[in-house]
Scaffold this motif. Structure first.
Motif, PDB file in Angstrom:
ATOM      1  N   LEU A 132       0.808  -1.217   0.000  1.00  0.00           N
ATOM      2  CA  LEU A 132       0.000   0.000   0.000  1.00  0.00           C
ATOM      3  C   LEU A 132       0.844   1.272   0.000  1.00  0.00           C
ATOM      4  O   LEU A 132       0.314   2.369  -0.134  1.00  0.00           O
ATOM      5  CB  LEU A 132      -0.933   0.006   1.208  1.00  0.00           C
ATOM      6  CG  LEU A 132      -1.924  -1.157   1.273  1.00  0.00           C
ATOM      7  CD1 LEU A 132      -2.745  -1.076   2.546  1.00  0.00           C
ATOM      8  CD2 LEU A 132      -2.818  -1.170   0.044  1.00  0.00           C
ATOM      9  N   GLY A 133       2.152   1.158   0.208  1.00  0.00           N
ATOM     10  CA  GLY A 133       3.022   2.323   0.181  1.00  0.00           C
ATOM     11  C   GLY A 133       3.835   2.464   1.457  1.00  0.00           C
ATOM     12  O   GLY A 133       3.693   1.694   2.419  1.00  0.00           O
ATOM     13  N   THR A 134       4.681   3.498   1.446  1.00  0.00           N
ATOM     14  CA  THR A 134       5.603   3.719   2.556  1.00  0.00           C
ATOM     15  C   THR A 134       4.892   4.161   3.832  1.00  0.00           C
ATOM     16  O   THR A 134       5.200   3.657   4.916  1.00  0.00           O
ATOM     17  CB  THR A 134       6.655   4.781   2.163  1.00  0.00           C
ATOM     18  OG1 THR A 134       7.300   4.355   0.966  1.00  0.00           O
ATOM     19  CG2 THR A 134       7.694   4.951   3.243  1.00  0.00           C
TER      20      THR A 134
END
Length: 153
Positions: free
Chosen positions: A36-38
Motif C-alpha cells: 500500500l506504500g511507505t
C-alpha cells in the motif's frame, strides 16, 4: 523486587524476549502493508509494535503483594488468616503442580516464563479453593513474608 512499603511485593514482568517479539509483530504488520506504500507500512510498523507491546506489558503487569493482612495476587484477595502453610516449589515441583497434580478448583496465577512457584493451602472452610498456586521469582521470600504476616502461631 520490593516496590513499596508492604512486607512483600513482586511484579511478574514479561521477559525481555517478549519485547523483541513485539517488534517482530510490528515488522510483520509493516510487511503486510508494504504493497500500500511507505506511509501505511510505517504506520503498520508503529501500530503493530505498539499493540503487541501493550499486550506484553499488560500480561506482565500482574502483582503479588501482602498488604494489610491480605495476600493480593492479580485480581484475587484473600486474608492471610485464611491461608495455611506455603510450600516453596522448585522448577520440577512447580511443573508437576501445574500439570498432573493440579486441582481444577485451585487458584492458579501462572506465568510460563517463571519456573518457580509457591503453593499455599487455603484453610478457610467456606472457601472451596484448596490452594493457591502463584508463579514467583522469589518463592522463599514470599513464603517467609506470608509466615511473618500471619504472626506468631
Amino acid at each position: 523486587m520490593q516496590l513499596s512499603g508492604s512486607p512483600y511485593e513482586e511484579r511478574l514482568t514479561a521477559p525481555r524476549s517478549w519485547w523483541l517479539v513485539s517488534f517482530l509483530v510490528g515488522l510483520a504488520a509493516a510487511l503486510m502493508l508494504l504493497p500500500l506504500g511507505t506511509l501505511p507500512m510505517l504506520a503498520g510498523l508503529a501500530g503493530g509494535t505498539a499493540v503487541a507491546a501493550v499486550v506484553a506489558s499488560s500480561y506482565g503487569a500482574v502483582r503479588i503483594r501482602i498488604v494489610g493482612g491480605a495476600l493480593i495476587a492479580g485480581e484475587a484477595r484473600i486474608p492471610v488468616a485464611a491461608l495455611g502453610e506455603a510450600e516453596v516449589l522448585d522448577a520440577e515441583e512447580a511443573r508437576a503442580w501445574r500439570t498432573h497434580r493440579a486441582d481444577a478448583r485451585a487458584f492458579l496465577l501462572l506465568r510460563a516464563y517463571i519456573p518457580t512457584a509457591v503453593r499455599i493451602e487455603v484453610t478457610d472452610p467456606e472457601d472451596p479453593t484448596p490452594y493457591l498456586y502463584l508463579s514467583t521469582r522469589a518463592p522463599e521470600r514470599l513464603a517467609e513474608a506470608l509466615r511473618a504476616a500471619k504472626g506468631p502461631v
